[in-house]
Design a protein around this motif. Structure first.
Motif, short mmCIF file in Angstrom:
data_model
loop_
_atom_site.label_atom_id
_atom_site.label_comp_id
_atom_site.label_asym_id
_atom_site.label_seq_id
_atom_site.Cartn_x
_atom_site.Cartn_y
_atom_site.Cartn_z
N GLY A 22 0.82 -1.21 0.00
CA GLY A 22 0.00 0.00 0.00
C GLY A 22 0.85 1.26 0.00
N ILE A 23 1.91 1.25 0.78
CA ILE A 23 2.81 2.41 0.84
C ILE A 23 3.54 2.58 -0.48
CG2 ILE A 23 4.91 3.31 1.93
CD1 ILE A 23 3.85 2.15 4.56
N LYS A 24 4.00 1.48 -1.08
CA LYS A 24 4.66 1.56 -2.38
C LYS A 24 3.72 2.14 -3.44
CE LYS A 24 8.15 -2.05 -2.03
NZ LYS A 24 8.64 -3.31 -2.58
N ALA A 25 2.47 1.69 -3.43
CA ALA A 25 1.49 2.20 -4.39
C ALA A 25 1.23 3.69 -4.17
CB ALA A 25 0.19 1.42 -4.27
N LEU A 26 1.17 4.11 -2.92
CA LEU A 26 0.96 5.51 -2.59
C LEU A 26 2.14 6.37 -3.07
CD1 LEU A 26 -0.93 7.46 -0.96
CD2 LEU A 26 0.63 7.10 0.94
N LEU A 27 3.36 5.91 -2.80
CA LEU A 27 4.55 6.64 -3.24
C LEU A 27 4.60 6.75 -4.76
CD1 LEU A 27 7.23 5.19 -0.81
CD2 LEU A 27 6.23 7.47 -0.76
N LYS A 28 4.19 5.70 -5.45
CA LYS A 28 4.19 5.71 -6.90
C LYS A 28 3.11 6.65 -7.43
CE LYS A 28 3.89 2.73 -10.93
NZ LYS A 28 3.66 1.38 -11.43
N ALA A 29 1.94 6.60 -6.83
CA ALA A 29 0.82 7.44 -7.28
C ALA A 29 1.13 8.92 -7.14
CB ALA A 29 -0.45 7.09 -6.51
N TYR A 30 1.79 9.29 -6.06
CA TYR A 30 2.12 10.70 -5.82
C TYR A 30 3.53 11.07 -6.26
CZ TYR A 30 -2.22 11.21 -3.30
OH TYR A 30 -3.55 11.27 -2.96
N ARG A 31 4.22 10.14 -6.93
CA ARG A 31 5.57 10.33 -7.44
C ARG A 31 6.53 10.86 -6.37
NH1 ARG A 31 4.16 13.81 -12.43
NH2 ARG A 31 2.21 14.00 -11.37
N LEU A 32 6.52 10.21 -5.22
CA LEU A 32 7.36 10.60 -4.09
C LEU A 32 8.57 9.69 -3.90
CD1 LEU A 32 4.58 11.45 -1.51
CD2 LEU A 32 6.01 13.05 -2.77
N GLN A 33 8.64 8.57 -4.61
CA GLN A 33 9.71 7.60 -4.39
C GLN A 33 11.08 8.21 -4.63
OE1 GLN A 33 9.23 4.34 -3.19
NE2 GLN A 33 11.40 4.59 -2.86
N GLY A 34 11.21 9.03 -5.67
CA GLY A 34 12.50 9.66 -5.96
C GLY A 34 12.98 10.55 -4.83
N LYS A 35 12.07 11.35 -4.29
CA LYS A 35 12.43 12.25 -3.20
C LYS A 35 12.76 11.45 -1.93
CE LYS A 35 12.91 16.57 -2.31
NZ LYS A 35 14.09 17.22 -2.85
N LEU A 36 12.01 10.39 -1.70
CA LEU A 36 12.28 9.52 -0.55
C LEU A 36 13.67 8.89 -0.67
CD1 LEU A 36 11.13 8.27 2.05
CD2 LEU A 36 10.31 6.39 0.65
N ASN A 37 14.04 8.46 -1.87
CA ASN A 37 15.38 7.90 -2.10
C ASN A 37 16.46 8.94 -1.83
OD1 ASN A 37 14.36 5.41 -2.80
ND2 ASN A 37 14.45 5.77 -4.98
N GLU A 38 16.22 10.19 -2.24
CA GLU A 38 17.20 11.25 -2.01
C GLU A 38 17.39 11.49 -0.51
OE1 GLU A 38 15.97 14.71 -4.19
OE2 GLU A 38 16.24 13.71 -6.12
N VAL A 39 16.30 11.52 0.23
CA VAL A 39 16.38 11.71 1.68
C VAL A 39 17.12 10.53 2.32
CG1 VAL A 39 15.02 11.83 3.81
CG2 VAL A 39 14.34 13.17 1.81
N PHE A 40 16.88 9.33 1.80
CA PHE A 40 17.56 8.14 2.31
C PHE A 40 19.07 8.25 2.09
CE2 PHE A 40 19.15 3.78 1.67
CZ PHE A 40 18.88 3.27 2.94
N VAL A 41 19.49 8.74 0.93
CA VAL A 41 20.92 8.88 0.63
C VAL A 41 21.56 9.85 1.62
CG1 VAL A 41 22.59 9.81 -1.03
CG2 VAL A 41 20.80 8.27 -1.80
N VAL A 42 20.94 11.00 1.82
CA VAL A 42 21.51 12.01 2.71
C VAL A 42 21.58 11.48 4.14
CG1 VAL A 42 21.13 14.29 3.72
CG2 VAL A 42 20.80 13.94 1.26
N SER A 43 20.53 10.82 4.59
CA SER A 43 20.53 10.32 5.97
C SER A 43 21.46 9.12 6.16
CB SER A 43 19.11 9.95 6.41
OG SER A 43 18.62 8.87 5.66
N SER A 44 21.80 8.42 5.07
CA SER A 44 22.67 7.24 5.16
C SER A 44 24.12 7.55 4.84
CB SER A 44 22.18 6.17 4.18
OG SER A 44 20.87 5.80 4.48
#
Length: 106
Positions: A22-44
């Motif tokens: 459900g979360i994956k579908a939500l991220l895809k629908a709102y095109r947020l996956q790319g931004k989430l990945n960017e935040v993940f890179v910075v925090s990691s």
């Protein structure tokens, strides 16, 4: 005598899906996956590059697929510039998809 609970045809059971999907579908629908990945890179960054590099990192951000890293150590900057491709590969493998196309050390 124990009664068995019978699901009616109007039950929402058929409409359920795991939370992860459900979360994956939500991220895809709102095109947020790319931004989430960017935040993940910075925090990691510290986990990916190590504590010694993280301590000398003053600023890190991503813009249009480019990772910008401001360092306080010129020798470290020179060393990382020579290993740009390796740094980019380490980051993208940590995320699991190509998020970073270029690394710029400032």
């Amino acid at each position: 005598m124990v009664k068995k609970h019978k699901l009616s045809e109007n039950s929402r059971q058929a409409d359920t899906l795991p939370l992860k999907d459900g979360i994956k579908a939500l991220l895809k629908a709102y095109r947020l996956q790319g931004k989430l990945n960017e935040v993940f890179v910075v925090s990691s960054w510290e986990r990916i590059m190590g504590r010694s590099v993280a301590l000398k990192t003053q600023e890190i951000y991503i813009s249009h697929g480019k990772l910008f890293v401001r360092l306080s150590s010129a020798p470290l900057k020179h060393e990382l510039v020579m290993a740009k491709t390796q740094v980019m590969e380490m980051i993208n493998s940590e995320v699991g998809e190509p998020v970073i196309q270029e690394v710029v050390f400032l």
